[in-house]
Design a protein around this motif. Structure first.
Motif, PDB file in Angstrom:
ATOM      1  N   SER A   1     -68.617  20.181  89.840  1.00  0.00           N
ATOM      2  CA  SER A   1     -67.625  21.138  89.376  1.00  0.00           C
ATOM      3  C   SER A   1     -67.101  20.846  87.974  1.00  0.00           C
ATOM      4  CB  SER A   1     -66.428  21.184  90.348  1.00  0.00           C
ATOM      5  OG  SER A   1     -66.823  21.685  91.599  1.00  0.00           O
ATOM      6  N   VAL A   2     -67.285  19.604  87.498  1.00  0.00           N
ATOM      7  CA  VAL A   2     -66.721  19.207  86.203  1.00  0.00           C
ATOM      8  C   VAL A   2     -67.569  19.759  85.064  1.00  0.00           C
ATOM      9  CG1 VAL A   2     -66.214  17.252  84.693  1.00  0.00           C
ATOM     10  CG2 VAL A   2     -65.569  17.179  87.114  1.00  0.00           C
TER      11      VAL A   2
ATOM     12  N   ILE B   1     -69.018  25.505  90.284  1.00  0.00           N
ATOM     13  CA  ILE B   1     -69.829  24.548  89.526  1.00  0.00           C
ATOM     14  C   ILE B   1     -69.560  24.715  88.025  1.00  0.00           C
ATOM     15  CG2 ILE B   1     -72.193  23.926  88.870  1.00  0.00           C
ATOM     16  CD1 ILE B   1     -73.050  24.579  91.706  1.00  0.00           C
ATOM     17  N   CYS B   2     -69.416  23.568  87.334  1.00  0.00           N
ATOM     18  CA  CYS B   2     -69.218  23.529  85.879  1.00  0.00           C
ATOM     19  C   CYS B   2     -68.050  24.396  85.430  1.00  0.00           C
ATOM     20  CB  CYS B   2     -70.494  23.945  85.150  1.00  0.00           C
ATOM     21  SG  CYS B   2     -71.818  22.753  85.273  1.00  0.00           S
ATOM     22  N   SER B   3     -66.932  24.302  86.140  1.00  0.00           N
ATOM     23  CA  SER B   3     -65.765  25.113  85.786  1.00  0.00           C
ATOM     24  C   SER B   3     -64.548  24.288  85.390  1.00  0.00           C
ATOM     25  CB  SER B   3     -65.371  26.004  86.975  1.00  0.00           C
ATOM     26  OG  SER B   3     -64.906  25.213  88.069  1.00  0.00           O
ATOM     27  N   VAL B   4     -64.497  23.014  85.790  1.00  0.00           N
ATOM     28  CA  VAL B   4     -63.264  22.235  85.706  1.00  0.00           C
ATOM     29  C   VAL B   4     -63.188  21.430  84.415  1.00  0.00           C
ATOM     30  CG1 VAL B   4     -61.933  20.358  86.772  1.00  0.00           C
ATOM     31  CG2 VAL B   4     -63.058  22.075  88.214  1.00  0.00           C
TER      32      VAL B   4
ATOM     33  N   ASN C   1     -73.019  10.521  82.997  1.00  0.00           N
ATOM     34  CA  ASN C   1     -73.005  11.682  83.892  1.00  0.00           C
ATOM     35  C   ASN C   1     -73.327  12.986  83.175  1.00  0.00           C
ATOM     36  OD1 ASN C   1     -72.097  10.832  86.737  1.00  0.00           O
ATOM     37  ND2 ASN C   1     -70.697   9.707  85.412  1.00  0.00           N
ATOM     38  N   GLY C   2     -73.721  12.903  81.903  1.00  0.00           N
ATOM     39  CA  GLY C   2     -74.150  14.090  81.182  1.00  0.00           C
ATOM     40  C   GLY C   2     -73.049  15.102  80.945  1.00  0.00           C
ATOM     41  N   VAL C   3     -71.811  14.615  80.758  1.00  0.00           N
ATOM     42  CA  VAL C   3     -70.667  15.510  80.613  1.00  0.00           C
ATOM     43  C   VAL C   3     -70.279  15.631  79.137  1.00  0.00           C
ATOM     44  CG1 VAL C   3     -68.259  15.906  81.269  1.00  0.00           C
ATOM     45  CG2 VAL C   3     -69.826  14.845  82.899  1.00  0.00           C
TER      46      VAL C   3
END
Length: 475
Positions: A363-364, A286-289, A382-384
């Motif tokens: 994962s992003v 999660i939250c790595s890519v 998407n809050g990225v």
């Protein structure tokens, strides 16, 4: 070439013919990826509200869209059909030459569109009641006026871009630009105290290409039909651009226009999406890519491509990279020697990605983007967090929004030789992913933006206002 025949007409999931009469509108985008997709999404909103849509691409674009998408989903798409007319260019002509394409379309497409509408209107129960034309297709104004059809514009860019175009006369009066659109002052300007500062060198018409191309864009897009429409609907929200909407009430924010708002698949792509990347994302923490995509126009030279590849390698993080094949006039990119072997499964490259699904994937961690408005809206929705790498046109101003106004990202800086170095890439990735405030800002903005499309809220109200306007003289 025939302007309208059955081989260029496609009905989307056409069921048995409806017994009810639907108000018929015609939608026509500028023939670029970032223009077709959002107007297609707007059109699907129209059909979901009972309007019938004839969606007009150029022949060239129509073939690409239909080959990339064999089926369009959605409960109301029997109300949409896809048709095409010629853009006036020869089959072998380079449609990436934006100046030539724009000039040719403005000279040759009006007659073809008029013929198409006359063909449709031969059926008394199927008349076109309204045209929704891309803001960059100003020539449609002439057709609408001649045929007595109401006209609305669709802005696929930010509302700020529309505000700049609608302020052209004032910009000339204030000697910010001359009569050819060329900036006269090397200084930042504001359209109003409630809007961010802008660099006139980055106005939409001033940084597309060489001076000849810029002049064509200014003459044929900016001056042709900038104030003719009754309404200008925008893929934006009041939360994102309050200053622009306060300055020009004619602008109606109806965004974010996302397929994911309807739990549907995005359509209108020019290339086939490689969905294998979703399974690859499922295997990542999660939250790595790091996700990288630079739209349909951005082109890197081989040196910059290699520097980017090596910068990603140096981050030691998993990454998903959309690498479009080289254009017809250039060779495909070449990766550094031994690159793929060193990466193993840590890097995934695809030629085109289902971007909304990617950005929605847990994962992003961040989005390295050219800051095209569609990508900007999708990332925000998407809050990225963003790493901004604008290429041309409005992308520079979108970076200003992201980095300086919303504070949801950082910019990548070029060195003295106009290269974004591997060290800059590695450093900025680390800075971004270690910055909890940017992450928090991105999530807070996501919540505000997505709230706009809910029933009874601003974007939903504006969409309903527009649909009511379309219906009011036909009821």
């Amino acid at each position: 070439m025939s302007h309208f025949n059955h081989k260029h007409t496609t009905f989307l999931n056409t069921p048995s013919e409806s017994k009810m009469k639907n108000i018929h509108i015609l939608a026509i985008p500028y023939p670029a990826q970032g223009h077709v997709i959002p107007l297609m999404e707007a059109s699907r909103c129209f059909t979901n509200n009972g309007l019938k849509v004839t969606f007009v691409n150029t022949d060239f674009t129509h073939k690409r869209v239909m080959s990339a998408c064999s089926q369009i989903d959605g409960p109301s798409n029997h109300l949409m059909r896809m048709v095409s007319i010629p853009d006036g260019m020869e089959p072998c002509d380079d449609r990436s030459d934006i100046g030539k394409l724009t000039k040719t379309m403005f000279e040759r497409m009006p007659a073809k569109l008029e013929e198409l509408i006359n063909d449709i209107n031969k059926n008394d129960d199927d008349h076109i009641m309204c045209i929704v034309a891309d803001y960059y297709m100003g020539w449609v104004v002439r057709v609408a006026r001649k045929m007595g059809i109401r006209l609305a514009s669709f802005c696929p860019s930010s509302a700020a871009v529309s505000a700049v175009i609608m302020s052209v006369q004032k910009l000339m009066d204030d000697e910010v630009i001359n009569c050819n659109g060329v900036p006269m002052k090397d200084q930042m300007i504001q359209l109003s105290n409630s809007m961010p500062f802008m660099d006139p060198r980055n106005f939409i018409w001033a940084c597309i290409g060489d001076s000849t191309t810029n002049k064509i864009i200014f003459d044929f897009i900016v001056l042709e039909g900038k104030e003719a429409a009754d309404y200008i609907i925008c893929n934006s929200t009041m939360e994102l651009e309050p200053g622009a909407f306060a300055l020009f009430p004619k602008l109606l924010p109806v965004g974010p226009l996302l397929a994911t708002n309807r739990s549907a698949r995005q359509v209108g792509h020019f290339w086939n999406e490689d969905s294998t990347c979703l399974a690859w994302l499922d295997q990542q923490p999660i939250c790595s890519v790091i996700y990288l995509a630079f739209g349909s126009f951005t082109v890197f030279d081989q040196r910059q491509f290699e520097e980017l590849a090596l910068g990603l390698e140096d981050t030691k993080r998993p990454f998903l990279w959309v690498v479009r094949p080289g254009t017809s006039d250039s060779m495909d990119y070449v990766y550094p020697s031994g690159y793929m072997d060193r990466l193993g499964t840590r890097g995934k490259m695809v030629s085109w990605a289902p971007q909304q699904e990617v950005l929605n994937h847990p994962s992003v961690a961040c989005f390295v983007s050219h800051c095209g408005w569609n990508s900007t809206m999708e990332g925000v929705s998407n809050g990225v967090p963003f790493l901004c790498w604008p290429y041309f046109a409005d992308q520079f101003f979108n970076k200003t929004y992201i980095c300086d106004i919303w504070k949801t990202g950082l910019g990548l800086n070029k060195n003295d030789t106009s290269i974004v170095t591997r060290g800059e890439i590695k450093s900025k990735v680390e800075q971004l992913l270690d910055n909890d405030l940017i992450k928090e800002n991105a999530l807070n903005l996501q919540e505000k933006v997505m709230d706009c499309v809910r029933a009874g809220n601003s974007s939903n109200k504006h969409l309903n206002k527009f649909i009511d306007w379309v219906k009011e003289e036909t009821s």
